[in-house]
Enzyme design. Structure first.
Site, PDB file in Angstrom:
ATOM      1  N   ARG A 180       7.807  -5.219   2.777  1.00 25.14           N
ATOM      2  CA  ARG A 180       6.485  -5.823   2.555  1.00 25.14           C
ATOM      3  C   ARG A 180       6.238  -5.824   1.061  1.00 25.14           C
ATOM      4  O   ARG A 180       6.109  -4.783   0.435  1.00 25.14           O
ATOM      5  CB  ARG A 180       5.356  -5.088   3.260  1.00 25.14           C
ATOM      6  N   HIS A 231       0.830  -1.212   0.000  1.00 24.97           N
ATOM      7  CA  HIS A 231       0.000   0.000   0.000  1.00 24.97           C
ATOM      8  C   HIS A 231       0.861   1.259   0.000  1.00 24.97           C
ATOM      9  O   HIS A 231       0.393   2.322  -0.402  1.00 24.97           O
ATOM     10  CB  HIS A 231      -0.933   0.017   1.215  1.00 24.97           C
ATOM     11  N   ASP A 257      -7.196  -5.109   7.867  1.00 24.41           N
ATOM     12  CA  ASP A 257      -7.861  -6.133   7.046  1.00 24.41           C
ATOM     13  C   ASP A 257      -8.474  -7.227   7.914  1.00 24.41           C
ATOM     14  O   ASP A 257      -9.542  -7.758   7.579  1.00 24.41           O
ATOM     15  CB  ASP A 257      -6.869  -6.733   6.047  1.00 24.41           C
ATOM     16  N   GLU A 282      -4.400 -11.835   8.119  1.00 23.26           N
ATOM     17  CA  GLU A 282      -5.280 -10.664   8.117  1.00 23.26           C
ATOM     18  C   GLU A 282      -6.651 -10.973   7.528  1.00 23.26           C
ATOM     19  O   GLU A 282      -7.362 -10.068   7.092  1.00 23.26           O
ATOM     20  CB  GLU A 282      -4.616  -9.476   7.414  1.00 23.26           C
TER      21      GLU A 282
HETATM   22  C1  3PY Z   1      -3.583  -4.178   7.783  1.00 21.68           C
HETATM   23  O1  3PY Z   1      -3.771  -3.678   8.908  1.00 21.68           O
HETATM   24  O2  3PY Z   1      -4.429  -4.815   7.154  1.00 21.68           O
HETATM   25  C2  3PY Z   1      -2.307  -4.003   7.146  1.00 21.68           C
HETATM   26  O3  3PY Z   1      -2.054  -4.585   6.135  1.00 21.68           O
HETATM   27  C3  3PY Z   1      -1.324  -3.038   7.733  1.00 21.68           C
HETATM   28  O4  3PY Z   1      -0.691  -2.315   6.726  1.00 21.68           O
HETATM   29 MG    MG Z   2      -3.672  -5.472   5.167  1.00 23.65          MG
END
Ligand code: 3PY
Ligand code: MG
Length: 254
Positions: A69, A44, A174, A148
């Site tokens: 990442r 992101h 997420d 996530e």
């Molecule tokens: C999330 O919190 O989903 C993340 O990917 C953090 O960047």
């Molecule tokens: Mg995320």
């Protein structure tokens, strides 16, 4: 031993900067801050393949461990970032054992995985010989699988048990979206807090790294109390804007 590995070996929290700004000049300044590592975010954040490679040049020779990442599924670039001198890779959206195996396979050499050989740049960036790098490559470079989604939580133990997966990285936004089926994130909220605690404790019980993404100090304290020992803090854009605002606010006449 690098600063990130030292923290983890001592069971002290490693606090990582989180960088979205693809600029090696900015990163060379961030390298002088007291973070234990710097994470370059390609998913992101605005980091690109080229900026990650130049970012590692700005950070690693100054003794700052670099974590990358990668974008979803870009396991080819996981290998390349390690070849450029990264110390750890975070892979988003690892939901199944198959995802975890593909990720670990790209990060680890035989007999654990099938990382392909080519480390000239890493040896220069890290100031080590080829033999020194290879002797510890499979243990000293970390593959952190992002947990996530609900599906990933259901597969947590199996993902952690994949050979070559060194730990899990909690994506609280997420995770809350998936668990609550609501696009408004509720980061470390009531519906996911016990899942986050379970994730941290399950990783630790297996001797693996529990890692998490945080944007404020209460969240850092929370995950630390759950046993997380690799914790990213904030964004580089907010270090810049908040730091500037704090300084300007000190002027009595404004
Ligand atoms: C999330 O919190 O989903 C993340 O990917 C953090 O960047
Ligand atoms: Mg995320």
């Amino acid at each position: 031993m690098n600063r990130l590995a030292r923290c983890l070996a001592d069971d002290r929290a490693a606090i990582s900067a989180w960088s979205a700004i693809p600029d090696p000049l900015y990163l060379s300044i961030l390298a002088t801050c007291d973070f234990d590592a710097v994470t370059l975010d390609m998913q992101h954040g605005m980091q690109t393949e080229a900026s990650v490679i130049s970012g590692i040049m700005a950070l690693a020779p100054r003794g700052k461990p670099v974590v990358v990442r990668i974008p979803v599924g870009r396991f080819d670039f996981a290998s390349k970032a390690l070849d450029a001198g990264a110390h750890a890779i975070i892979a988003p959206m690892i939901n199944t054992v198959e995802d975890a195996r593909a990720f670990a396979g790209a990060c680890k050499y035989i007999p654990v995985g099938e990382r392909s050989f080519g480390i000239t740049q890493a040896t220069h960036m890290l100031g080590v010989s080829q033999d020194e790098y290879l002797a510890t490559a499979n243990t000293d470079t970390l593959a952190l699988a992002m947990i996530e989604t609900r599906e990933a939580v259901d597969n947590l133990e199996a993902i952690l048990d994949v050979d070559g997966i060194d730990g899990v990285f909690c994506g609280p936004a997420d995770l809350s979206i998936s668990v609550r089926q609501n696009i408004m994130p509720d980061v470390y909220g009531d519906d996911t807090r016990s899942i986050v605690e379970h994730m941290g404790k399950t990783a630790r019980a297996r001797g693996k790294v529990a890692a998490a993404f945080c944007t404020d100090v209460p969240a850092v304290e929370l995950v630390h109390s759950f046993g997380y020992r690799f914790i990213s803090y904030g964004f580089d854009s907010t270090y810049l804007s908040k730091g500037t605002d704090v300084e300007l606010a000190k002027m009595s006449f404004r």
